[in-house]
Design a protein around this motif. Structure first.
Motif: not given
Length: 720
Positions: A11, A14-16, A31, A59, A65-66
C-alpha cells in the motif's frame, strides 16, 4: 545478505475518505499510509475501533477504491480483471459474522467451497479438518442458533476452507477461549511457513507477538511497521501496549494543533488533505515508522478454476434455496397469501347488496277496508276485465311491493311519509317509498287515456327518498327499483292482455355486444385485482431480499469471494420467477375455475400477461432492494406507491373520468393498460392481434426492461 521475498500486499501513499458520524463538516480519513506485507508472513494490524482497519482491509480486498494512492495485492491491483482479488486468491473473514442465519454449520462452509469451485470430496475433507481444529458444533445446527463465539468459529472456517494464498482476518479471535485462540495462532503460523500470507486485526495487542510484523494504526496513520521484537527494543518496553502508547504520544507531538478537535480523535477537513499537506509527517521524517525494502513482482496470473462462473451460480442458487426453504413463514406467505387475497376479493367485492330494507307508506292498502292486510288477501282481484275489454285496476301497490321484494329490497311498513323519511334520516333504513291512496285507478287512467291532468300524474307516481351518502347502495337501489317497475308493469300488462312494454320507458336495451345484461361488478374488477395482487406481492417479497443479504454482510463477503452482484441478481430472478409462476397458476385456477370468471379468450394468453406482470413487480422490488438501505425504507416505498397506483389504474374509477394530465400519468403506470388488456381477453375474447392486447404486453415488457436496466447499472457502477 538475507534474500527478500516479494511483497504480497503493498500500500503506497493511500488516501481513503469515509464518513464520520455526527460530524457533518469533517471527514475521518485513512491517509498517508504506506504498508508492506511480506509473502509467507503474519502481519498483525493493530488499532482502536474507528482508526481505519476495516476500511483498509476493504480496500485491500477490492471492495472500496482509494481516492489517491496505490494498492498491490499478490502482484496485481484489486478489482482488475484477472487479479483474483476479489476472488479465490483471498480468504476473508469480516468483523461481523456475515453468514446466512438459515445455513447449517456445514452449509456455511460448503457455500464458500462451492463459490471457489471445490469438489465435494475436497469440501468434506476440509470440513472435517476445520471442525476438529475449531471445535465446531454439530454440522447440522443452524447458524442462527449458535452462540456468538461459535458463529465466529464458523465464520473463520468459511475463510479457511479453500486454502487461500492470502488470508485476511478481521478480529477473528474475539470472544474465543484462550486455549482455542492459541491453537488458532499456531495453525496460522503453520500456514505462514507453508507460504500463505496472513493479515490479522485484533484487539488483543500482546497476542500479536507471534506475528512476523505488526502495523500500529491510529487515526488513519500507520505509526509503526516492524517486528514485535524490534518495537519492544526500540522503545525499551516490556509490552506492545506500552510501545503503542509511546507512539500515540509522539504522534500528538507532531500533529498540527489546528486539526485537533477537543474530545475526539484527530480529523481533517476533506478539502485539506493532500500528499503535500498531511496532518502527520512523512515516514522518512518520523523515526517511529520504518519501511520495507521488499519489492513488488510482476503481476501473477491467478489460479484457474474450471467452470468458476457456473460454480458461483450453483453456490448462490443452493444458498437461496436453503434460505427460502428454511423460512416456512416466508414460504407460506409467498404461496398462500395470493390465494387469501383473491378469495377475500371474490367473497367480499362485486356482489349485489343483500337485506336492504326501505320504509314503505302504502296509502292505497292503508285506506282500504282491509288495511295493510289487503296485500295478504289471496282472494283479492287486482285486475278485472270489463265488457268492453277494458281493465279495472285495484290494489296494484301490493304487486309493486311483491316485485320489489323479489329484487331483494324489503319493506318496513310506516303510516306516514314523515315517519318514513325520519327513519331514513336516522340511518335505520336506506330509503322511503310512498304509494298514493288511489295509485291503481290513476295508473289505469294514465295508461288508457295518456293525456291526463297533473293530479292523475301525481296519484300514479311512486315517490322515493334515498340516502345518497352510500353511493354503491343508492346506485344499486335505483337500478333495482327500475327493474321492479319493469317487472311490475309487465305483470300488469300481461294480466290485461296488453303488450308488456306498453308503459316502460321508450328505450330498448338490446342484447349487449359484449358481456351480459346481468353482469356482475366482480367481473369488471377481477382483472385489475389479479394483476395488482401478483404485482405488489412480487414487489413486496423482492424489495427486502438483497437488503437482508447486505445488512447481514453476506453480500459483501460473497463479493469478496468472487461472486458478482449481477450473478446474485440473476439467481434471485430465476427463483422468484418460479414463485411467480406458481402464484399465476393459483390465480388462474381460482378465478376461472373456482369463481367462474368469464373466459372468452385464451387462458394461456391471460396467464402469460399475469406472469409478466408478476415479473414486472419483481423487478420493481429488486430495484428498491438495491437502492434502499433499510427494510423500513423499502417497505414505505412499496406501500406508499400502492395506493396512488391503485387509484390511478382504473380499477376503482374509469381512467376516462380523470383530468387529462392525470389520465396521461395513469397510462404510464405498469398495469393500467395491461388491466384493460386482460379484461378484453377475458370478456371479449381478444387475441394478440388486437391493439389493446399487444399494447398491454409492450407496456409490461417496457417496465421490466427499464427496471432491470436500472438494477444492473446500479450494481455495476456502485458497490453495495
Amino acid at each position: 545478505m538475507e534474500e527478500r521475498r516479494p511483497a504480497a500486499v503493498l500500500v503506497e501513499r493511500a488516501y481513503k475518505y469515509y464518513g464520520r458520524l455526527n460530524k457533518p463538516d469533517y471527514k475521518s480519513v485513512l491517509c498517508h499510509l504506506d504498508m508492506t506485507v511480506d509473502r509467507g508472513s503474519i502481519y498483525g494490524l493493530l488499532g482502536a475501533s474507528g482508526c481505519g482497519k476495516t476500511t483498509l482491509l476493504s480496500c485491500i480486498v477490492g471492495r472500496r477504491k482509494l481516492d489517491s494512492g496505490d494498492i498491490w495485492v499478490l502482484g496485481g491491483r484489486p478489482g482488475e480483471k484477472g487479479s483474483g482479488v476479489p476472488g479465490p486468491n483471498i480468504g476473508y473473514m469480516p468483523q461481523e459474522i456475515a453468514l446466512v442465519g438459515e445455513f447449517t454449520v456445514r452449509d456455511a462452509i460448503f457455500y464458500f467451497g462451492r463459490i471457489y469451485g471445490m469438489k465435494a470430496a475436497k469440501m468434506q475433507e476440509r470440513f472435517d479438518f476445520l471442525t476438529s481444529l475449531l471445535e465446531l458444533s454439530d454440522g447440522g445446527k443452524l447458524v442462527k442458533h449458535l452462540s456468538g463465539g461459535q458463529q465466529r468459529r464458523v465464520s473463520l472456517a468459511a475463510a479457511l476452507v479453500h486454502e487461500p494464498e492470502l488470508l485476511i482476518l478481521d478480529e477473528p479471535c474475539v470472544g474465543l477461549d484462550p486455549v482455542l485462540r492459541e491453537r488458532i495462532w499456531e495453525f496460522l503460523a503453520g500456514l505462514a511457513r507453508g507460504g500463505t500470507t496472513v493479515i490479522i486485526t485484533t484487539h488483543y495487542i500482546d497476542e500479536t507477538k507471534q506475528a512476523h510484523k505488526i502495523g500500529l494504526l491510529r487515526d488513519g496513520q500507520l505509526l509503526a511497521e516492524q517486528s514485535p521484537e524490534q518495537l519492544l527494543r526500540q522503545f525499551s518496553c516490556d509490552t506492545l501496549e506500552d510501545a503503542f502508547l509511546k507512539l500515540a504520544l509522539r504522534q500528538h507531538e507532531y500533529a498540527p494543533k489546528r486539526n485537533t478537535l477537543k474530545g475526539s480523535p484527530d480529523v481533517i477537513p476533506e478539502t485539506s488533505v493532500s500528499r503535500q499537506e498531511s496532518r502527520f509527517p512523512s515516514r522518512e521524517d518520523f523515526s517511529g515508522v520504518t519501511s520495507s525494502t521488499d519489492v513488488l513482482t510482476k503481476q501473477e496470473k491467478p489460479k484457474k478454476i474450471k467452470g468458476k462462473t457456473r460454480a458461483r451460480y450453483k453456490a448462490v442458487f443452493i444458498k437461496n434455496i436453503q434460505q427460502f426453504g428454511r423460512n416456512p413463514a416466508g414460504l407460506l406467505f409467498a404461496v398462500l397469501f395470493p390465494i387469501v387475497q383473491a378469495v377475500a376479493f371474490f367473497l367480499a367485492v362485486g356482489h349485489d347488496p343483500r337485506d336492504l330494507h326501505v320504509a314503505v307508506v302504502n296509502h292505497e292498502a292503508g285506506f282500504s277496508p282491509w288495511g295493510l292486510a289487503a296485500c295478504k288477501n289471496s282472494s283479492l282481484q287486482q285486475i278485472t276485465k270489463t265488457e268492453n275489454d277494458n281493465c279495472e285496476l285495484s290494489m296494484l301497490s301490493c304487486w309493486f311491493v311483491e316485485e320489489m321484494e323479489k329484487h331483494d329490497i324489503y319493506q318496513i311498513a310506516y303510516d306516514s311519509p314523515e315517519a318514513a323519511r325520519a327513519s331514513v334520516h336516522a340511518g335505520r333504513l336506506y330509503g322511503a317509498l310512498v304509494l298514493p291512496h288511489n295509485f291503481s285507478s290513476a295508473l289505469a287512467v294514465r295508461v288508457r287515456e295518456g293525456d291526463v291532468d297533473d293530479d292523475t300524474v301525481r296519484d300514479s307516481t311512486i315517490s322515493v327518498w334515498i340516502d345518497q351518502t352510500n353511493h354503491q347502495i343508492s346506485h344499486f337501489m335505483k337500478r333495482k327499483l327500475h327493474k321492479t317497475w319493469e317487472t311490475f308493469t309487465a305483470r300488469a300488462m300481461r294480466a290485461c292482455g296488453r303488450p308488456e312494454n306498453m308503459v316502460r320507458i321508450p328505450v330498448n336495451f338490446a342484447d349487449p355486444v359484449y358481456g351480459s345484461m346481468d353482469a356482475q361488478f366482480v367481473d369488471f374488477m377481477a382483472p385489475g385485482i389479479m394483476i395488482t395482487i401478483i404485482f405488489f406481492m412480487s414487489a413486496l417479497v423482492t424489495s427486502t431480499i438483497m437488503i437482508s443479504d447486505r445488512s447481514e454482510g453476506v453480500w459483501e463477503r460473497s463479493a469478496v469471494a468472487g461472486v458478482r452482484p449481477q450473478e446474485m441478481l440473476n439467481v434471485h430472478i430465476v427463483l422468484q420467477a418460479s414463485v411467480i409462476f406458481i402464484q399465476t397458476l393459483e390465480l388462474i385456477i381460482l378465478g376461472f375455475f373456482g369463481y367462474d370468471l368469464p373466459a372468452k379468450g385464451s387462458l394461456f394468453n391471460a396467464g402469460t400477461l399475469l406472469f409478466l406482470q408478476g415479473i414486472s413487480g419483481m423487478c420493481y422490488g429488486f430495484l428498491l432492494s438495491i437502492c434502499c438501505t433499510s427494510f423500513t425504507l423499502a417497505f414505505f416505498i412499496v406501500t406508499g406507491s400502492f395506493y396512488p397506483m391503485i387509484l390511478l389504474c382504473g380499477i376503482l374509477w374509469p381512467v376516462e373520468g380523470m383530468y387529462q394530465g392525470v389520465r396521461a400519468l395513469a397510462l404510464t403506470l405498469p398495469f393500467t393498460i395491461p388491466i384493460k388488456s386482460l379484461r378484453d381477453i377475458m370478456e371479449k375474447g381478444a387475441t394478440m392481434a388486437d391493439p389493446i392486447v399487444y399494447q398491454g404486453y409492450l407496456v409490461t415488457l417496457a417496465w421490466i426492461s427499464f427496471t432491470l436496466a436500472m438494477c444492473y447499472l446500479r450494481l455495476r457502477y456502485q458497490k453495495l
